[in-house]
Design a protein around this motif. Structure first.
Motif, mmCIF file in Angstrom:
data_model
loop_
_atom_site.group_PDB
_atom_site.id
_atom_site.type_symbol
_atom_site.label_atom_id
_atom_site.label_comp_id
_atom_site.label_asym_id
_atom_site.label_seq_id
_atom_site.Cartn_x
_atom_site.Cartn_y
_atom_site.Cartn_z
ATOM 1 N N HIS A 1 8.103 -99.678 -38.445
ATOM 2 C CA HIS A 1 7.945 -100.317 -39.745
ATOM 3 C C HIS A 1 6.908 -99.539 -40.540
ATOM 4 O O HIS A 1 5.824 -99.238 -40.028
ATOM 5 N N HIS B 1 12.219 -98.728 -40.687
ATOM 6 C CA HIS B 1 12.327 -100.035 -41.313
ATOM 7 C C HIS B 1 11.343 -100.055 -42.490
ATOM 8 O O HIS B 1 10.154 -100.324 -42.311
ATOM 9 N N VAL C 1 9.300 -101.288 -45.516
ATOM 10 C CA VAL C 1 8.786 -102.597 -45.909
ATOM 11 C C VAL C 1 8.162 -102.482 -47.292
ATOM 12 O O VAL C 1 7.376 -101.568 -47.549
ATOM 13 N N ASP D 1 1.699 -101.509 -38.194
ATOM 14 C CA ASP D 1 2.683 -101.470 -37.114
ATOM 15 C C ASP D 1 2.004 -100.997 -35.824
ATOM 16 O O ASP D 1 2.487 -100.117 -35.122
#
Length: 229
Positions: A148, A165, A167, A174
């Motif tokens: 992330h 991922h 964000v 993370d």
């Protein structure tokens, strides 16, 4: 906590100076619990930024095995992709500021930096942090797949394309990877690292000194997932 802030050709000065000043002030406020230095993959040298040729000096080589934090900034240059504007591609001979950000970031892949960062990320005693396009340096090197992270909003699609991922948050925690979104998020990232690694009282003291209030909630993969609104 010792923080190594990485300089590379075409780096964005604000991505470097904002967290540097915050972390340096944190070191003063914590009686030396935090130290910070500017480094490069090549060792001590003058490194030219992408902002009108402004240069900063790396005083040491990046040591990926040194416990602490390695912080990677983004680049400063033309926004867009090469080929979109032939006249812009031709440049004016003024240096890194005439090159596209994507080119400057991609050029780091031809240096020793990606392998050094790979070593740092594999070390449990090292936290890797990024500001703005710094996360794209890691992503393009194949180091963030499944993680992330955040970046400047213009680079979010590239993060997704590399298996990250992405964000939409100003700071994303993370674990051993902490990323900041836009250029000025370097202030917030630095303050968060102080809070996380040294304590909220030191972070608050630096926040007051700089007259800067952090914005937004630091995103972590914790708690229940929100339902759709």
């Amino acid at each position: 906590m010792h923080v190594q802030i990485v300089l590379f050709d075409g780096f964005d000065p604000l991505d470097v100076v904002a967290p540097y000043e915050v972390l340096y002030a944190g070191g003063v406020a914590s009686d030396g619990a935090v130290t910070v230095e500017l480094v490069s993959a090549e060792g001590p040298r003058e490194v030219v930024s992408g902002t009108r040729g402004l240069a900063l000096r790396a005083t040491a080589a990046l040591d990926p095995g040194r416990p602490g934090c390695v912080l990677v900034p983004g680049a400063s240059g033309r926004v867009g992709e090469p080929g979109e504007d032939p006249e812009a591609d031709a440049g004016s001979g003024a240096g890194h500021q005439d090159e596209f950000i994507a080119v400057l970031l991609g050029r780091t892949l031809t240096t020793a930096l990606p392998e050094l960062l790979r070593t740092a990320m594999a070390d449990p005693e090292v936290t890797v942090a990024t500001v703005c396009g710094g996360s794209l340096v890691l992503a393009m090197a194949g180091l963030l797949e499944g993680r992330h992270a955040t970046t400047h909003h213009l680079g979010a699609d590239l993060l997704d394309a590399t298996g990250v991922h992405a964000v939409n948050a100003r700071v994303v925690d993370d674990g051993d990877l902490v990323t900041g979104a836009s250029v000025t998020s370097g202030l917030d990232l630095g303050l968060y690292l102080l809070e996380r690694e040294v304590g909220p009282r030191v972070a608050h003291a630096v926040e007051e000194l700089f007259a800067h209030e952090r914005r937004g909630t630091v995103w972590r993969a914790e708690g229940p997932a929100p339902v759709s609104f």
